[in-house]
Design an enzyme around this catalytic site. Structure first.
Site, PDB file in Angstrom:
ATOM      1  N   GLY A   1     -10.685   5.690 -53.703  1.00  0.00           N
ATOM      2  CA  GLY A   1     -10.041   5.565 -55.005  1.00  0.00           C
ATOM      3  C   GLY A   1      -9.175   6.778 -55.259  1.00  0.00           C
ATOM      4  O   GLY A   1      -9.180   7.727 -54.485  1.00  0.00           O
TER       5      GLY A   1
ATOM      6  N   GLY B   1      -9.610  12.479 -58.300  1.00  0.00           N
ATOM      7  CA  GLY B   1     -10.117  12.838 -59.622  1.00  0.00           C
ATOM      8  C   GLY B   1     -10.905  11.752 -60.311  1.00  0.00           C
ATOM      9  O   GLY B   1     -11.235  11.863 -61.486  1.00  0.00           O
ATOM     10  N   THR B   2     -11.242  10.685 -59.585  1.00  0.00           N
ATOM     11  CA  THR B   2     -11.979   9.611 -60.235  1.00  0.00           C
ATOM     12  C   THR B   2     -13.487   9.823 -60.150  1.00  0.00           C
ATOM     13  O   THR B   2     -14.245   9.003 -60.658  1.00  0.00           O
ATOM     14  CB  THR B   2     -11.628   8.244 -59.609  1.00  0.00           C
ATOM     15  OG1 THR B   2     -11.548   8.398 -58.204  1.00  0.00           O
ATOM     16  CG2 THR B   2     -10.310   7.727 -60.146  1.00  0.00           C
ATOM     17  N   GLY B   3     -13.914  10.888 -59.491  1.00  0.00           N
ATOM     18  CA  GLY B   3     -15.337  11.206 -59.493  1.00  0.00           C
ATOM     19  C   GLY B   3     -16.077  10.827 -58.222  1.00  0.00           C
ATOM     20  O   GLY B   3     -17.285  10.584 -58.257  1.00  0.00           O
ATOM     21  N   LYS B   4     -15.390  10.818 -57.081  1.00  0.00           N
ATOM     22  CA  LYS B   4     -16.057  10.457 -55.828  1.00  0.00           C
ATOM     23  C   LYS B   4     -17.046  11.547 -55.417  1.00  0.00           C
ATOM     24  O   LYS B   4     -18.198  11.249 -55.084  1.00  0.00           O
ATOM     25  CB  LYS B   4     -15.001  10.244 -54.728  1.00  0.00           C
ATOM     26  CG  LYS B   4     -14.062   9.086 -55.048  1.00  0.00           C
ATOM     27  CD  LYS B   4     -13.043   8.849 -53.957  1.00  0.00           C
ATOM     28  CE  LYS B   4     -11.969   9.901 -53.911  1.00  0.00           C
ATOM     29  NZ  LYS B   4     -11.047   9.857 -55.054  1.00  0.00           N
ATOM     30  N   THR B   5     -16.592  12.787 -55.487  1.00  0.00           N
ATOM     31  CA  THR B   5     -17.489  13.897 -55.164  1.00  0.00           C
ATOM     32  C   THR B   5     -18.683  13.904 -56.110  1.00  0.00           C
ATOM     33  O   THR B   5     -19.826  14.109 -55.701  1.00  0.00           O
ATOM     34  CB  THR B   5     -16.735  15.234 -55.283  1.00  0.00           C
ATOM     35  OG1 THR B   5     -15.476  15.092 -54.639  1.00  0.00           O
ATOM     36  CG2 THR B   5     -17.511  16.354 -54.657  1.00  0.00           C
TER      37      THR B   5
ATOM     38  N   GLU C   1      16.740  11.266 -75.210  1.00  0.00           N
ATOM     39  CA  GLU C   1      15.352  10.880 -75.500  1.00  0.00           C
ATOM     40  C   GLU C   1      15.289   9.780 -76.563  1.00  0.00           C
ATOM     41  O   GLU C   1      14.446   8.879 -76.480  1.00  0.00           O
ATOM     42  CB  GLU C   1      14.522  12.094 -75.939  1.00  0.00           C
ATOM     43  CG  GLU C   1      14.387  13.193 -74.884  1.00  0.00           C
ATOM     44  CD  GLU C   1      13.850  12.689 -73.555  1.00  0.00           C
ATOM     45  OE1 GLU C   1      13.076  11.708 -73.538  1.00  0.00           O
ATOM     46  OE2 GLU C   1      14.217  13.279 -72.513  1.00  0.00           O
TER      47      GLU C   1
ATOM     48  N   HIS D   1      15.684   6.491 -74.830  1.00  0.00           N
ATOM     49  CA  HIS D   1      14.432   6.004 -74.232  1.00  0.00           C
ATOM     50  C   HIS D   1      13.523   5.405 -75.309  1.00  0.00           C
ATOM     51  O   HIS D   1      13.001   4.299 -75.164  1.00  0.00           O
ATOM     52  CB  HIS D   1      13.667   7.163 -73.584  1.00  0.00           C
ATOM     53  CG  HIS D   1      14.225   7.634 -72.267  1.00  0.00           C
ATOM     54  ND1 HIS D   1      14.547   6.786 -71.244  1.00  0.00           N
ATOM     55  CD2 HIS D   1      14.488   8.889 -71.806  1.00  0.00           C
ATOM     56  CE1 HIS D   1      14.990   7.493 -70.209  1.00  0.00           C
ATOM     57  NE2 HIS D   1      14.973   8.776 -70.525  1.00  0.00           N
TER      58      HIS D   1
ATOM     59  N   ASP E   1      14.698   9.709 -64.094  1.00  0.00           N
ATOM     60  CA  ASP E   1      14.695   8.322 -64.566  1.00  0.00           C
ATOM     61  C   ASP E   1      15.173   7.391 -63.460  1.00  0.00           C
ATOM     62  O   ASP E   1      14.590   6.335 -63.213  1.00  0.00           O
ATOM     63  CB  ASP E   1      15.632   8.172 -65.770  1.00  0.00           C
ATOM     64  CG  ASP E   1      15.216   9.048 -66.938  1.00  0.00           C
ATOM     65  OD1 ASP E   1      14.029   9.423 -66.985  1.00  0.00           O
ATOM     66  OD2 ASP E   1      16.068   9.342 -67.794  1.00  0.00           O
TER      67      ASP E   1
HETATM   68  P1  ADP Z   1     -12.680  13.098 -56.606  1.00  0.00           P
HETATM   69  O1  ADP Z   1     -13.710  13.572 -55.653  1.00  0.00           O
HETATM   70  O2  ADP Z   1     -12.653  11.617 -56.782  1.00  0.00           O
HETATM   71  O3  ADP Z   1     -11.301  13.648 -56.383  1.00  0.00           O
HETATM   72  P2  ADP Z   1     -14.203  14.676 -58.432  1.00  0.00           P
HETATM   73  O4  ADP Z   1     -15.530  14.085 -58.258  1.00  0.00           O
HETATM   74  O5  ADP Z   1     -13.932  15.954 -57.716  1.00  0.00           O
HETATM   75  O6  ADP Z   1     -13.063  13.650 -58.072  1.00  0.00           O
HETATM   76  O7  ADP Z   1     -13.934  14.859 -59.990  1.00  0.00           O
HETATM   77  C1  ADP Z   1     -13.391  16.028 -60.525  1.00  0.00           C
HETATM   78  C2  ADP Z   1     -13.953  16.284 -61.909  1.00  0.00           C
HETATM   79  O8  ADP Z   1     -13.515  15.292 -62.834  1.00  0.00           O
HETATM   80  C3  ADP Z   1     -15.453  16.243 -61.975  1.00  0.00           C
HETATM   81  O9  ADP Z   1     -15.991  17.469 -61.655  1.00  0.00           O
HETATM   82  C4  ADP Z   1     -15.713  15.837 -63.414  1.00  0.00           C
HETATM   83  O10 ADP Z   1     -15.668  16.954 -64.254  1.00  0.00           O
HETATM   84  C5  ADP Z   1     -14.538  14.971 -63.760  1.00  0.00           C
HETATM   85  N1  ADP Z   1     -14.871  13.540 -63.625  1.00  0.00           N
HETATM   86  C6  ADP Z   1     -14.273  12.667 -62.790  1.00  0.00           C
HETATM   87  N2  ADP Z   1     -14.795  11.431 -62.914  1.00  0.00           N
HETATM   88  C7  ADP Z   1     -15.773  11.523 -63.838  1.00  0.00           C
HETATM   89  C8  ADP Z   1     -16.709  10.594 -64.397  1.00  0.00           C
HETATM   90  N3  ADP Z   1     -16.740   9.317 -64.028  1.00  0.00           N
HETATM   91  N4  ADP Z   1     -17.577  11.063 -65.323  1.00  0.00           N
HETATM   92  C9  ADP Z   1     -17.551  12.345 -65.701  1.00  0.00           C
HETATM   93  N5  ADP Z   1     -16.712  13.259 -65.213  1.00  0.00           N
HETATM   94  C10 ADP Z   1     -15.817  12.877 -64.292  1.00  0.00           C
HETATM   95 ZN    ZN Z   2      15.296  10.425 -69.294  1.00  0.00          ZN
END
Ligand code: ADP
Ligand code: ZN
Length: 579
Positions: free
Chosen positions: A190, A193-197, A413, A416, A490
């Site tokens: 995914g 920053g979606t929280g995989k780690t 702007e 837009h 744009d």
């Molecule tokens: P990924 O590994 O997908 O790039 P991370 O797990 O490193 O993303 O997420 C980075 C940070 O974003 C986490 O440390 C947390 O603070 C925040 N975060 C991301 N997803 C969530 C979630 N579902 N719930 C709470 N915090 C989240």
């Molecule tokens: Zn513009």
């Protein structure tokens, strides 16, 4: 300034400097040794003043008198010279007098230089160092990492998909008694920053097993074989512990699909990948080791990785929807002093934000509140933080922007914003500003797209119109000879959208329902036709956009003058003007 990474480097540097200074002093003083005529020397010799003579092959000899003075004179180079001297009771040495003093500093200097070179090579060449010490990697397990499913908001499906793994890690015997085989590897895929780690950590935390994390790029080194040995090292460590979660971030760094057009490919990557697969088939299901890996793109991975018995469970981690965003925001706002912040509104404003971006938003708001010594984190802080997260920090010094430039930005702007409000009433325009951001935009219009699964052709065409509206407004107000570079981004976006329509989504004429990338194998090159079609679409959309603006020219003027006045207009201001 060059910073000394290794303070021990100072020792040879200082000794080198000292010996250099000594050498210079000695040589200066020896340079001041007087030359005397050979006749004078003979006189000294006759009057028994000479105590020592250094006799070398050089054209000169050094003479030391009994009163301590030293001088040089010509080397007579007669065969009997030494015998004559000895006969007169003069000491004869076969070394230069000054030579003795130089030996020590010269050897110290050369020793120091050698030491400096060795130290520099050692400290600069990190890769060669890790060749010898794989253990220097930070693969030390974090036990009891204090994360559990409560730290992961939203993502219910993903959490559900790993619950049995947690259960298995807790008591593998139970699963074995049923003859059930647990996945050895799980891929989480995914957007960043979606929280995989976070999820991987939560699995380890819930199961109470150590968590070993490494990034795929850590394995890929200059030297062939390092990656493979690091993989073996990592598994060895985890195994010594019994149960464990091994997490490999950016698995694509080692597991990317092999490029079929390029023969061979990277040896290092292949070796590392093979080592990983070998290790994974090496441990058996009873051991209680789970390998979790993360990637942004599942379709980029080599199919060898995805086969059964390897990473055979694939879990998608999606961007949070409205409810999930509410949960994530609440989670990160917990234990923070907030007052009067409407989380529902905030969640609605943040469509397509990842968890990490939401966390960043909350953090920026907290920093702003703290900076202004406010007792609570309030709405104003979130408003500012929102713009920061989306557009970067506001430029502090705007005194150097001319009125002319401000006016161009204001109309651009406003264009837009106006076209967005007129053609896409479902989308909110939450903010228009002519305050430049540090990301380089002269101003920007924030519109919040609706959450939806599909985008239809009508919507994409209207999005393109909104993108073209900045330039169209400049064109209408200032004339076609005075259009600016401000529309650069744009056009990049509108071009991307229109080519996708024609080549990927089956919304064009040239290719019809064919997908361009799939056509690369046959010998067909529709390049120019596609460019022409895209150009025609854009041209007609541009004219349509200009029409919308011309029909509402009075509103455009009003918007621009309000913008020049207040610099920033929010949603309510805009609706007030446009009605
Ligand atoms: P990924 O590994 O997908 O790039 P991370 O797990 O490193 O993303 O997420 C980075 C940070 O974003 C986490 O440390 C947390 O603070 C925040 N975060 C991301 N997803 C969530 C979630 N579902 N719930 C709470 N915090 C989240
Ligand atoms: Zn513009």
């Amino acid at each position: 300034m060059y910073k000394l990474k290794n303070k021990y480097l100072l020792i040879p540097l200082i000794t080198a400097a000292i010996s250099l200074v000594l050498l210079i002093i000695f040589n200066l003083s020896s340079g001041s040794i007087k030359d005397k005529l050979y006749l004078d020397f003979e006189k000294d010799l006759a009057s028994h003043k000479v105590s020592q003579v250094s006799l070398t092959n050089s054209p000169n000899i050094d003479v030391k008198l009994k009163d301590g003075t030293i001088y040089k004179t010509d080397n007579p180079r007669t065969d009997t010279f030494k015998a004559d001297l000895l006969g007169k009771g003069v000491k004869v040495s076969e070394k230069s007098l000054s030579y003795n003093r130089d030996v020590a500093p010269v050897s110290v200097l050369s020793l120091s230089i050698v030491t400096i070179i060795v130290m520099l090579i050692k400290s600069s060449n990190v890769a060669s160092k890790s060749l010898f010490s794989v253990d220097a990697l930070s693969t030390d397990a974090v036990e009891d990492i204090g994360f559990n499913f409560k730290n992961v908001a939203g993502n219910e499906e993903a959490k559900e998909s790993v619950k049995d793994v947690v259960d298995f890690l807790k008591n593998p015997e139970k699963y074995n008694s049923y003859g059930a085989r647990m996945p050895k590897g799980i891929i989480l895929y995914g957007e960043p920053g979606t929280g995989k780690t976070l999820l991987a950590k939560a699995v380890a935390g819930e199961a109470g097993v150590p968590f070993y994390a490494m990034s795929g790029s850590d394995f890929i080194q200059v030297y062939v074989g390092v990656g493979a040995s690091r993989v073996r090292q990592l598994f060895k460590k985890a195994r010594a512990h019994g149960k464990a979660v091994i997490f490999i971030d950016e698995i694509d760094a080692i597991g990317k699909k092999r490029d079929s057009s390029k023969a061979g490919g990277s040896d290092e990557r292949d070796q590392t990948l093979n080592a990983l697969l070998t290790e994974m088939s090496g441990f058996n299901e009873k051991e209680g080791i789970i390998v979790m890996a993360a990637t942004n793109r599942l379709d980029m991975l080599d199919s060898a990785l995805l086969r059964p018995g390897r990473f055979d469970r694939h879990i998608e981690i999606v961007l949070p929807d409205l409810n999930a965003r509410k949960e994530i925001l609440s989670l990160h706002l917990k234990n923070k002093p907030v007052a009067g912040v409407n989380i529902d509104d905030l969640a609605r404003k943040t469509s397509y934000f990842s968890g990490a971006k939401l966390e960043n938003l909350v953090n920026e708001a907290a920093i702003l509140a703290c900076k202004s010594n406010s007792k609570f984190i309030e709405n104003i802080h979130f408003d500012k933080a929102y713009s920061i997260v989306i557009a970067g920090y506001e430029k502090i010094n705007r005194s150097n922007i001319s009125d002319k430039d401000k006016s161009i930005t204001a109309f651009h702007e406003s264009g837009h914003a106006l076209v967005s409000l007129k053609t896409l009433p479902g989308e909110k325009v939450s903010k228009v500003t002519i305050i430049p951001s540090t990301k380089g935009a002269g101003g920007y219009t924030l519109s919040i797209p609706e959450d939806k699964l599909y985008q239809n052709k009508d919507y994409i065409m209207k999005r393109i119109m909104v993108l073209l509206a900045g330039r169209a407004a400049e064109d209408i107000i200032f004339g076609k000879d005075f259009i600016t570079t401000g529309a650069y981004n744009d056009f990049k976006e509108s071009t991307r959208l229109v080519t996708n329509m024609v080549t990927q989504y089956g919304m064009g004429e040239t290719l019809g329902l064919l997908n361009l990338s799939e056509l690369s194998n046959i010998n067909y090159n529709p390049g120019n036709d596609i460019v022409n079609e895209c150009k025609n679409i854009i041209n007609s959309l541009y004219n349509e956009t200009k029409n919308v603006l011309l029909l509402n020219k009075d509103i455009l003027d009003k918007l621009a003058s309000e913008l020049l006045d207040k610099e920033t207009l929010n949603e309510a201001d805009l609706l007030n003007i446009v009605k």
